[in-house]
Design an enzyme around this catalytic site. Structure first.
Site, PDB file in Angstrom:
ATOM      1  N   SER A 138      54.369  -3.858  -5.979  1.00 43.61           N
ATOM      2  CA  SER A 138      53.352  -3.383  -5.033  1.00 43.61           C
ATOM      3  C   SER A 138      52.138  -4.306  -5.071  1.00 43.61           C
ATOM      4  O   SER A 138      52.000  -5.123  -5.998  1.00 43.61           O
ATOM      5  CB  SER A 138      52.972  -1.970  -5.502  1.00 43.61           C
ATOM      6  OG  SER A 138      51.706  -1.584  -5.075  1.00 43.61           O
ATOM      7  N   TYR A 151      49.898   4.297 -11.578  1.00 42.69           N
ATOM      8  CA  TYR A 151      50.850   3.584 -10.693  1.00 42.69           C
ATOM      9  C   TYR A 151      50.624   2.077 -10.736  1.00 42.69           C
ATOM     10  O   TYR A 151      51.591   1.306 -10.849  1.00 42.69           O
ATOM     11  CB  TYR A 151      50.641   4.135  -9.282  1.00 42.69           C
ATOM     12  CG  TYR A 151      51.481   3.524  -8.187  1.00 42.69           C
ATOM     13  CD1 TYR A 151      52.796   3.930  -7.974  1.00 42.69           C
ATOM     14  CD2 TYR A 151      50.938   2.575  -7.308  1.00 42.69           C
ATOM     15  CE1 TYR A 151      53.555   3.394  -6.935  1.00 42.69           C
ATOM     16  CE2 TYR A 151      51.687   2.042  -6.277  1.00 42.69           C
ATOM     17  CZ  TYR A 151      52.995   2.452  -6.091  1.00 42.69           C
ATOM     18  OH  TYR A 151      53.737   1.920  -5.066  1.00 42.69           O
TER      19      TYR A 151
END
Ligand SMILES: NC(=O)c1ccc[n+]([C@@H]2O[C@H](COP(=O)([O-])OP(=O)(O)OC[C@H]3O[C@@H](n4cnc5c(N)ncnc54)[C@H](OP(=O)(O)O)[C@@H]3O)[C@@H](O)[C@H]2O)c1
Length: 249
Positions: A138, A151
């Site tokens: 990501s 995350y």
């Protein structure tokens, strides 16, 4: 599915975690359309719980936060050429102790455990160009983001895990690569894309290509990285982000 490119995955057995929607589903469809035998996982008790058309793929229930379930899934398979560690997402209040730990389990540890559980089968694969493990990283692998203290570090760790697997398991014929997705339309991001136009505008300002990604944009890179055309690529993370990581805004 991918304009101008066709792959032959007709002898490949592929496992895609979180294959019920978004990026995972686009990957699963890409492999299935190219002839692979595809297993997808989701948290629902059966495939009928999902709106998406999952025909032609075998469905297994899996919570990737459940370590024993990851090893049980690996042991239940008889052949595997390609493992897509895709399931994930931010986990509620990650500034809280439980949310932080859960996010690391779901977004990082699960990829290690499932890859380990599948290693023997992957090492036995005779798929041209080698067996493959893929992680979905990501922009938070590279940049800090205050809403995702668990995350982001997990996705950063995934990049390092992919390097480590690439270095360690190459001699057994297993390649490991990741795709770092930019802001891509899916269930995970629909809230942001629909309700936070300022944030989307800021994101696009920094890109070269000025649009949000589609799950197929990410799947296209995944299918390349697992193909024989990428036989000499391992340990890498490819940003597929419209140019976000190269821009200054
Ligand atoms: N969309 C983006 O902009 C973006 C950007 C960077 C990285 N990513 C990464 O791409 C991956 C796919 O996300 P997406 O955007 O395609 O989201 P999505 O459409 O919400 O799909 C997520 C998938 O993962 C499954 N999943 C989520 N948590 C799980 C858990 N604890 N155990 C098992 N399965 C779980 C979901 O299954 P159920 O439907 O059963 O819950 C679903 O199949 C994620 O790892 C995400 O972090 C996405």
């Amino acid at each position: 599915m991918f304009q101008g490119i066709s792959y032959d995955y007709s002898n490949a057995a592929v496992l895609v975690t979180g294959g019920t929607s978004g990026i995972g589903l686009a990957c699963a469809r890409g492999f299935s359309d190219a002839g692979a035998s595809v297993i997808i996982t989701g948290r629902g008790s059966d495939a009928g719980e999902y709106d998406a058309d999952l025909a032609g793929m075998e469905y297994r229930q899996l919570d990737v936060g459940d370590r024993d379930a990851l090893y049980a899934l690996g042991s239940s398979l008889s052949k595997l050429d390609i493992l897509i560690n895709n399931a994930g997402g931010s986990q509620g209040d990650e500034w809280g102790a439980e949310g932080f730990d859960l996010s690391l389990d779901v977004n990082l540890s699960s990829a290690f455990h499932l890859s380990s559980a599948c290693k023997k089968l992957l090492a036995a694969s005779d798929f041209p160009g080698g067996a493959s493990i893929i992680g979905i990283a990501s922009m938070t692998s590279y940049f800090g983001f205050e809403l995702t203290p668990g995350y982001g570090p997990a996705k950063a760790g995934l990049v390092q895990l992919i390097k480590t697997l690439g270095m360690s398991w190459g001699r057994e014929g297993i390649r490991a690569n990741a795709v770092a997705a930019g802001l891509t339309r899916s269930n995970l991001t629909s809230f942001v894309i629909e309700s936070m136009p300022d944030m989307v505008e800021e994101t696009l300002k920094r890109q070269g290509l000025k649009r949000t990604g589609e799950p197929e944009d990410i799947a296209a890179a995944v299918l390349f990285l697992t193909s024989p055309a990428a036989a000499w690529i391992t340990g890498q993370t490819l940003p597929v982000d419209g140019g976000f990581t190269t821009g200054m805004g």
